[in-house]
Structures are given as C-alpha cells and as structure tokens.
Design a protein around this motif. Structure first.
Motif, PDB file in Angstrom:
ATOM      1  N   GLN A 101      75.126   7.829  48.050  1.00 27.58           N
ATOM      2  CA  GLN A 101      76.257   8.722  47.839  1.00 27.58           C
ATOM      3  C   GLN A 101      77.442   8.342  48.733  1.00 27.58           C
ATOM      4  OE1 GLN A 101      75.347  12.178  46.395  1.00 27.58           O
ATOM      5  NE2 GLN A 101      77.442  12.856  46.272  1.00 27.58           N
ATOM      6  N   LEU A 102      77.134   7.842  49.922  1.00 25.58           N
ATOM      7  CA  LEU A 102      78.197   7.555  50.888  1.00 25.58           C
ATOM      8  C   LEU A 102      78.498   6.065  50.858  1.00 25.58           C
ATOM      9  CD1 LEU A 102      76.778   9.726  53.789  1.00 25.58           C
ATOM     10  CD2 LEU A 102      78.359  10.389  51.989  1.00 25.58           C
ATOM     11  N   PHE A 103      79.525   5.687  50.112  1.00 26.63           N
ATOM     12  CA  PHE A 103      79.790   4.258  49.943  1.00 26.63           C
ATOM     13  C   PHE A 103      81.103   3.838  50.562  1.00 26.63           C
ATOM     14  CE2 PHE A 103      80.396   6.802  46.128  1.00 26.63           C
ATOM     15  CZ  PHE A 103      81.764   6.785  46.034  1.00 26.63           C
ATOM     16  N   MET A 104      81.906   4.802  51.038  1.00 22.14           N
ATOM     17  CA  MET A 104      83.197   4.425  51.599  1.00 22.14           C
ATOM     18  C   MET A 104      83.017   4.091  53.084  1.00 22.14           C
ATOM     19  SD  MET A 104      85.461   4.505  49.171  1.00 22.14           S
ATOM     20  CE  MET A 104      87.138   4.924  49.633  1.00 22.14           C
ATOM     21  N   PRO A 105      84.007   3.389  53.668  1.00 29.74           N
ATOM     22  CA  PRO A 105      83.831   2.920  55.053  1.00 29.74           C
ATOM     23  C   PRO A 105      83.743   4.038  56.101  1.00 29.74           C
ATOM     24  CG  PRO A 105      85.592   1.705  53.964  1.00 29.74           C
ATOM     25  CD  PRO A 105      85.209   2.817  53.046  1.00 29.74           C
ATOM     26  N   THR A 106      84.435   5.154  55.888  1.00 29.61           N
ATOM     27  CA  THR A 106      84.310   6.244  56.856  1.00 29.61           C
ATOM     28  C   THR A 106      83.942   7.531  56.138  1.00 29.61           C
ATOM     29  OG1 THR A 106      86.589   7.036  56.717  1.00 29.61           O
ATOM     30  CG2 THR A 106      86.144   5.279  58.312  1.00 29.61           C
ATOM     31  N   ASP A 118      85.108   9.018  52.447  1.00 30.89           N
ATOM     32  CA  ASP A 118      84.126   9.335  51.426  1.00 30.89           C
ATOM     33  C   ASP A 118      84.308  10.760  50.903  1.00 30.89           C
ATOM     34  OD1 ASP A 118      81.611   9.358  49.919  1.00 30.89           O
ATOM     35  OD2 ASP A 118      81.267   7.530  51.061  1.00 30.89           O
ATOM     36  N   PHE A 147      87.101  10.879  48.553  1.00 26.03           N
ATOM     37  CA  PHE A 147      86.988  10.071  47.330  1.00 26.03           C
ATOM     38  C   PHE A 147      87.174  10.922  46.069  1.00 26.03           C
ATOM     39  CE2 PHE A 147      84.344   8.286  43.910  1.00 26.03           C
ATOM     40  CZ  PHE A 147      84.855   7.014  43.817  1.00 26.03           C
ATOM     41  N   PRO A 186      81.720   5.628  60.678  1.00 25.87           N
ATOM     42  CA  PRO A 186      81.113   5.015  59.491  1.00 25.87           C
ATOM     43  C   PRO A 186      79.793   5.728  59.182  1.00 25.87           C
ATOM     44  CG  PRO A 186      81.411   3.417  61.293  1.00 25.87           C
ATOM     45  CD  PRO A 186      81.658   4.763  61.866  1.00 25.87           C
ATOM     46  N   PRO A 187      79.492   5.936  57.898  1.00 31.05           N
ATOM     47  CA  PRO A 187      78.286   6.695  57.539  1.00 31.05           C
ATOM     48  C   PRO A 187      77.007   6.128  58.143  1.00 31.05           C
ATOM     49  CG  PRO A 187      79.644   6.329  55.614  1.00 31.05           C
ATOM     50  CD  PRO A 187      80.284   5.569  56.727  1.00 31.05           C
ATOM     51  N   THR A 197      80.795  15.683  50.423  1.00 28.95           N
ATOM     52  CA  THR A 197      81.549  14.835  49.496  1.00 28.95           C
ATOM     53  C   THR A 197      81.734  15.497  48.135  1.00 28.95           C
ATOM     54  OG1 THR A 197      79.618  13.688  48.627  1.00 28.95           O
ATOM     55  CG2 THR A 197      80.695  12.705  50.537  1.00 28.95           C
ATOM     56  N   ARG A 200      80.057  -1.882  53.779  1.00 29.69           N
ATOM     57  CA  ARG A 200      79.297  -0.640  53.860  1.00 29.69           C
ATOM     58  C   ARG A 200      77.788  -0.900  53.785  1.00 29.69           C
ATOM     59  NH1 ARG A 200      76.166   2.552  54.437  1.00 29.69           N
ATOM     60  NH2 ARG A 200      75.955   4.663  53.592  1.00 29.69           N
ATOM     61  N   TYR A 201      77.378  -1.834  52.918  1.00 24.44           N
ATOM     62  CA  TYR A 201      75.951  -1.961  52.645  1.00 24.44           C
ATOM     63  C   TYR A 201      75.269  -3.122  53.351  1.00 24.44           C
ATOM     64  CZ  TYR A 201      76.332   1.874  49.484  1.00 24.44           C
ATOM     65  OH  TYR A 201      76.529   3.132  49.003  1.00 24.44           O
TER      66      TYR A 201
END
Lengths: 249, 262
Positions: A94-99, A103, A106, A138-139, A154, B165-166
């Motif tokens: 679910q958390l794909f953005m950099p911060t 996110d 989004f 960052p997540p 989110t 991110r990944y």
C-alpha cells in the motif's frame, strides 16, 4: 428529510473468474452509515473477490453494487474509489511513495484537490491514526504496526464513505493490535473488516457476516454468531483456545 | 517479523545530509549542471598537449565544489567503484592499439593507445566524480523530483521511484530467503549450489512480480490514473540557476582557455 442511502449495498452479486472458477453465487449485503461489520469466512470463501467488487476492481458479473447510492460502474469508477477506501493486508503493497506524507497525499492529489486542501487532509489523516510525527519519514523505516496505521491514513485522506480492511490484525504484536483497534474505534466511518481474527471482530464490530463458498451463510450480532459452535464448525471458523465470546464484557 | 529493514542501506547510502549551499540548490538545476559539466569534459580533445592541464583544472573545480559542500575526498573516492569496468578497458587499450610504440617498464605499448586510454580514464573519473558529488548532496527523492521537472518521461520516473522504495523490501526478502536456506544447512560453495540458487532467484522474481501486481491494485484503489501526483514545486530564479551552472561554465572556461592558448 429522507433517510440516507446505505453506505454499501450489494445485491445478488455473482462472479466467475475468466478461468471459469466461480467465486460468488449471489451475495446480498447492506451496510448502513456508521456500521462496523466483520466479514468472516474460511480461505477461498470469496471474501477477497467480494472486496474487489466494492471499488470496481472486479466488475462484469451478475448483480449490482452501490456505494452511498452510487452504482459501481465504469462511469463512476473514480468517485467510487474515493468513497471506498481499501486497506490491503501488506502495508508494503500500500505504501509505495518515498515518504509517508507523499503516500497519504497520493489519493487526494489523484482527486485533483488543491494543494492547501491536500496538506490539510494529510495532517488530519495522520493525526487520526496517531502518526503525525512520521510525515517526512520513508515508510520502510517504520515498524510494521506503524506502517499498517499509515496505510489506514492513506485512504482516510480521501474521506471515504466506507473503510474496508483486509486482515487488519495480521502480523501485529499485541500492542500494535490494540493501538490499531483504538484508532479504528474512533473513526466516524462505515467499516467492513475482513478477518480470521474472531476476537478482534468481536471487539470492533457489533455485527458480523459469514461468507462461505460464495454465499452469505450467516448475518447477525457478532457475539451470537461466535457463540454458535455448530455454525463456526460448519464453516471452518475457530475461536482461539480458551476464548469464550459470552464471557467478554 | 520485521526482520531485515536495514537503515540507511541500499540506494540511499550515497547521500550525505547537510545544509551547504550545494545541498540547498534545486535538484533539477544540479542535474543540468552535472550533465553540462560531463559534456564539457567529454569535449576535451584527446590528443591535445594541454589536455592533462585541462583535466587538472576540471578536477580542482570539482574538489572546490566538494569543499563547499563539506564532502570528504574519501567519500568521493568510494563513488569511483562504479568506474572499475572502464578502468579495465582503459588499461587494455595501450596493449591492443596499433601505431608507433614506446617502452614503459619493459612493456611495448602503443602511444596513441596510451593517450586514448589515459583520456578515457580521466574523462570517466571526472564524470563519475561529478555524479558522486550530485548523489552525495542530493536526497534520492529530491533527485527524482528533479528528473520529473526536467520532463523525463513519467514512466521512467515512476520506475525509479519504485526502485528506491522497494530496493529495501526486495533486499529484505532476499536476506530472509538466504537465512532460511542456510538454517537448513545450505552452503553456497560448490557448483551444485547453482541448482538451488537458480530457482531461488526465480522465486524472488515471481514474488516481486506478484508484489508489483498488488501494488498496482492498491494504486488503482486510490484513483491512480497513470501519473504519480507530485506536490507543489518551487519557482527557481536566475540566481540559483547561475549558482548551479557556475560549475560547467567554469569548466567551459578552462576548455576555452586550453584551446586558445594551447
């Protein structure tokens, strides 16, 4: 004033996957505004398939789905996805953005909201899940429980009509589980919670729906459903050892 | 099971947080500056007699920027690791090139090969140093915003965003799989081990692919329409552009002086 339409209305929903596997055989479900309902059922019962219909990821079977009176169809997709907030099981999906803040922003940015409103909603959603301090992190630097709460934020930032949670308590430690429960209890939204965690269902949802083999087999007060041993046994639902739903206050 | 979330590891490792004037420059102006600098470096004629002086000039410019940014030379040297394959190629050139030959330490080497090899080495080193400086003074996320502002195709920016991110998530999966293998007595020593590592790589690929599908689903659920929305962008005045472009302009001045005087 007429009564508001139900937050969620599922009417005779049937669906088969392209490979021919039929997952839903005519599901009826109605959630009124502000209700908290647990969706229970064994693996393979069709719970995920049902959830994917609620915001139109899956469409094209028989029956219809309405969100606060708005039918889920190609034309309304964007508005339906605003109204139905799905929190997926793995927060890393679910958390794909950099911060964290990016996110949470989004969804609102996809809605085309002006930037001051986006900022306001991000702050509000993070405060609602008690994660306001993490906005710029960052997540992947957060704990699992924190990531799950951010995942809830989110979708809260889109001010959904219905919040749908897929296995919200999975992989959480007891403290993380309690913190999430406190957050969820305080949210003024309609809530549908897919879970195998029956005590969690009892704690948060006055009403439960049992889905098995693509049909709703029971719908009633959570406490009564969980006390019905025969019903639980017939649908591969099991209470934790020593847990008695009638003794919980 | 929160195992394997290495802090500061992976792709963000190059970045040295700071508040120097170089750090504060807008990322897209820095990107343009580094690109222009590399262009000037590459334009330096290989066989000109003054070329080594120009390289020295470029190097001192970079060291000056590094000093302003508070980046230690050791940090810059570590950035040079990516250059290693080029070094091999550059070392090979004097041996395999034709033309007049000269004796160096008892080896017969081609003169033009020496010049070409040395110049490849110098140009690559200078460009990599400039890029290292950029990475050390710019947060990776800011760098992505810069690329977006420079109108790099949105799909490429999104791919890079997801990579940042990944990387840690996939790295964590890789570590967990390794721990799980070794917990059952596996040791990656013999050639036969490839029979195990091959399928492991395959299963990591499948897992990542499936994660990609789940992420896409989560994005669609929140109204994704094909571009990642970004926040507000600051207007960049001529002064910050001038500050950023002073590096390539000074380099161009060095180049100009070389071709006029040399």
């Amino acid at each position: 004033m007429s009564t508001p339409p139900p937050s969620l209305l599922v009417d005779d929903l049937a669906f088969a996957y392209p490979d021919g596997h039929q997952a839903l055989f005519g599901v009826d479900l109605r959630l009124d505004q502000g209700e908290r309902v647990a969706l229970l059922g064994p693996n393979g019962a069709g719970k995920t398939t049902l959830v994917m219909h609620l915001n139109g990821i899956l469409r094209g079977g028989r029956g219809r789905v309405e969100v606060a009176g708005l039918p889920v169809d190609e034309h309304n997709l964007q508005e339906v996805r605003r109204r139905v907030g799905i929190v997926f099981q793995d927060p890393d999906d679910q958390l794909f953005m950099p911060t964290v803040a990016d996110d949470v922003a989004f969804g609102p940015r996809n809605l085309g909201l002006p930037e001051p409103e986006v900022t306001r909603r991000v702050a509000e959603a993070l405060a609602a899940v008690d994660m306001a301090d993490a906005a710029d992190r960052p997540p992947h630097h957060l704990s699992f429980g924190q990531r799950r709460r951010v995942a809830v934020a989110t979708v809260l930032s889109m001010r959904p009509e219905v919040l749908v949670l897929d296995e919200p308590s999975s992989n959480l430690d007891p403290a993380g589980r309690r913190e999430l429960a406190e957050v969820l209890e305080a949210l003024p939204v309609t809530l549908l919670m897919v879970t195998h965690d029956l005590p969690y269902a009892l704690q948060l949802c006055p009403r439960s729906v049992v889905l098995d083999a693509g049909v709703v087999v029971a719908d009633g007060a959570t406490r009564e459903l969980l006390a019905d041993r025969e019903l639980l046994a017939a649908h591969r639902l099991e209470l934790p050892f020593g847990f008695d739903p009638r003794s919980v206050g | 099971m929160g195992a394997g979330h290495g802090h500061g590891a992976g792709l963000a490792a190059m970045y040295v947080p700071g508040a120097s004037p170089v750090h504060r420059l807008e990322p897209h102006t820095k990107l343009v500056a580094v690109l222009a600098f590399a262009l000037v470096v590459v334009l330096t004629p290989v066989h000109a007699g003054w070329a080594p002086w120009a390289y020295a000039g470029f190097l001192s410019l970079l060291l000056g920027v590094a000093a302003v940014a508070g980046i230690r030379p050791g940090r810059l040297l570590r950035g040079l690791v990516v250059e290693v394959p080029f070094v091999f190629f550059a070392l090979l050139l004097p041996v395999v090139s034709r033309g007049p030959r000269t004796e160096v330490l008892g080896l017969s080497l081609s003169e033009s090969g020496l010049a070409a090899g040395g110049s490849i080495l110098a140009k690559a080193t200078l460009s990599v140093l400039a890029a290292t400086l950029l990475a050390a003074t710019t947060d990776p996320r800011a760098l992505l915003r810069g690329l977006d502002r420079l109108r790099l195709p949105a799909v490429l920016v999104q791919i890079l965003t997801f990579m940042i991110r990944y990387a840690d998530v996939v790295g964590g999966e890789l570590r967990r799989m390794k721990v799980a293998r070794e917990s059952r007595g596996f040791r990656a020593r013999r050639v036969g081990a490839l029979k195990v590592l091959g399928p492991a790589a395959g299963s990591l690929f499948i897992r990542s692919y499936e994660r990609g599908e789940r992420v896409h689903l989560a994005m669609l659920s929140r109204g994704y329409t094909g571009r990642l929305p970004t926040g507000p962008v600051a207007v960049v005045g001529p002064r910050s552009w001038a500050a950023a472009l002073s590096l390539p302009l000074a380099a161009a001045a060095v180049l100009g002086a070389g071709s006029l005087l040399g």
